[in-house]
Design a protein around this motif. Structure first.
Motif, PDB file in Angstrom:
ATOM      1  N   LEU A 188      -9.514 -40.570 -58.682  1.00  0.00           N
ATOM      2  CA  LEU A 188     -10.662 -40.768 -57.099  1.00  0.00           C
ATOM      3  C   LEU A 188     -11.704 -39.940 -57.121  1.00  0.00           C
ATOM      4  N   ALA A 198      -9.819 -45.931 -50.919  1.00  0.00           N
ATOM      5  CA  ALA A 198      -8.371 -46.897 -50.482  1.00  0.00           C
ATOM      6  C   ALA A 198      -7.714 -47.475 -52.023  1.00  0.00           C
ATOM      7  N   CYS A 233      -6.068 -44.989 -54.172  1.00  0.00           N
ATOM      8  CA  CYS A 233      -5.572 -44.063 -53.780  1.00  0.00           C
ATOM      9  C   CYS A 233      -4.842 -44.866 -54.016  1.00  0.00           C
ATOM     10  N   ASP A 234      -4.333 -46.285 -53.140  1.00  0.00           N
ATOM     11  CA  ASP A 234      -3.228 -47.223 -53.152  1.00  0.00           C
ATOM     12  C   ASP A 234      -2.211 -47.378 -54.612  1.00  0.00           C
ATOM     13  N   LYS A 266      -0.680 -43.589 -55.644  1.00  0.00           N
ATOM     14  CA  LYS A 266       0.356 -43.760 -54.813  1.00  0.00           C
ATOM     15  C   LYS A 266       0.991 -44.529 -55.414  1.00  0.00           C
ATOM     16  N   TRP A 279      -0.653 -34.687 -51.508  1.00  0.00           N
ATOM     17  CA  TRP A 279      -1.801 -36.634 -50.599  1.00  0.00           C
ATOM     18  C   TRP A 279      -2.277 -36.226 -50.224  1.00  0.00           C
ATOM     19  N   TYR A 304      -4.467 -37.156 -47.420  1.00  0.00           N
ATOM     20  CA  TYR A 304      -4.015 -38.264 -46.878  1.00  0.00           C
ATOM     21  C   TYR A 304      -5.032 -38.556 -46.062  1.00  0.00           C
ATOM     22  N   HIS A 306      -7.365 -40.978 -47.779  1.00  0.00           N
ATOM     23  CA  HIS A 306      -6.926 -42.264 -48.159  1.00  0.00           C
ATOM     24  C   HIS A 306      -7.412 -42.568 -46.495  1.00  0.00           C
ATOM     25  N   HIS A 343      -9.920 -46.283 -46.129  1.00  0.00           N
ATOM     26  CA  HIS A 343      -9.225 -47.179 -45.594  1.00  0.00           C
ATOM     27  C   HIS A 343     -10.246 -47.566 -44.666  1.00  0.00           C
ATOM     28  N   LEU A 387      -0.375 -46.579 -42.936  1.00  0.00           N
ATOM     29  CA  LEU A 387      -0.744 -45.465 -44.187  1.00  0.00           C
ATOM     30  C   LEU A 387      -0.033 -44.120 -43.407  1.00  0.00           C
TER      31      LEU A 387
END
Length: 216
Positions: free
Chosen positions: A25, A38, A41-42, A45, A59, A61, A64, A68, A80
């Motif tokens: 990341l 995105a 991050c997916d 995770k 996280w 967020y 993330h 998206h 999410l």
């Protein structure tokens, strides 16, 4: 209440300095590969969850969610958001601010998207991604106007492009649009068809949905 720090672009780690490896990341953000955020991050995770790491409190967020939104994947952003613990939403205002952009996109509140972008003081980590999203969103809206209109008022053009009227007029005139000063209307100059190089079928479908919304 003191906000918890999120993942840091500088260190590539979370605020507790755990063993979670955020280097993919970090690298993507540093290289401005925002279209990959995105997916990265997916994947991270899922990896952390499989390893039994309690990552929720630290996280990124907001990053993330913005990832998206950058690729126009509103459904994944909504999913999410619904999965984010309530405590995170209460303590991290930037997460809420990121989702506010998503809400405006979901309801096709075009002016509201720009208001959500400019209505929050983004962190150093998020600022470049938000700026890049704002730029690409303006380009999407311009393409929408090209597809949906043959003439449009300067006022409505400014609304769609998130600019004041003078800036919006200058922006579209650089693309060959013509102004009628008496009526304050703009004549849209259609561009040569090159969409096969830029738009995949899913993006064309989204554009069709936008146009449908405008006509109804």
């Amino acid at each position: 209440m003191e906000k918890k720090r999120e993942w840091s672009l500088v260190s590539g780690e979370n605020s507790r300095g755990s063993d979670m490896d955020f280097s993919p990341l970090t690298d993507a953000m540093a290289s401005k590969s925002y279209d990959k955020i995105a997916d990265i991050c997916d994947q991270l995770k899922l990896q952390f969850a499989a390893d039994g790491v309690a990552f929720e409190d630290e996280w990124p967020y907001a990053i993330h969610l913005l990832g998206h939104l950058y690729v126009n994947d509103i459904n994944s952003a909504r999913f999410l958001w619904k999965s984010i613990p309530s405590a995170i939403k209460e303590n991290q205002s930037q997460v809420v601010a990121a989702w506010k952009i998503g809400q405006r996109l979901w309801t096709r509140d075009y002016a509201g998207v720009y208001e959500a972008i400019h209505g929050f003081e983004w962190s150093q980590e998020a600022q470049p991604l938000v700026a890049a999203f704002s730029e690409i969103y303006t380009k999407r809206m311009f393409q929408l106007l090209l597809s949906a209109y043959s003439t449009i008022s300067i006022e409505d053009t400014a609304l769609f492009l998130g600019m004041n009227e003078d800036d919006a007029k200058n922006y579209v005139q650089q693309q060959g649009w013509l102004e009628d000063p008496a009526s304050r209307m703009l004549t849209v100059k259609k561009q040569p068809i090159v969409i096969e190089q830029k738009l995949d079928p899913s993006k064309l479908q989204r554009l069709t949905e936008y146009v449908f919304h405008l006509e109804h």
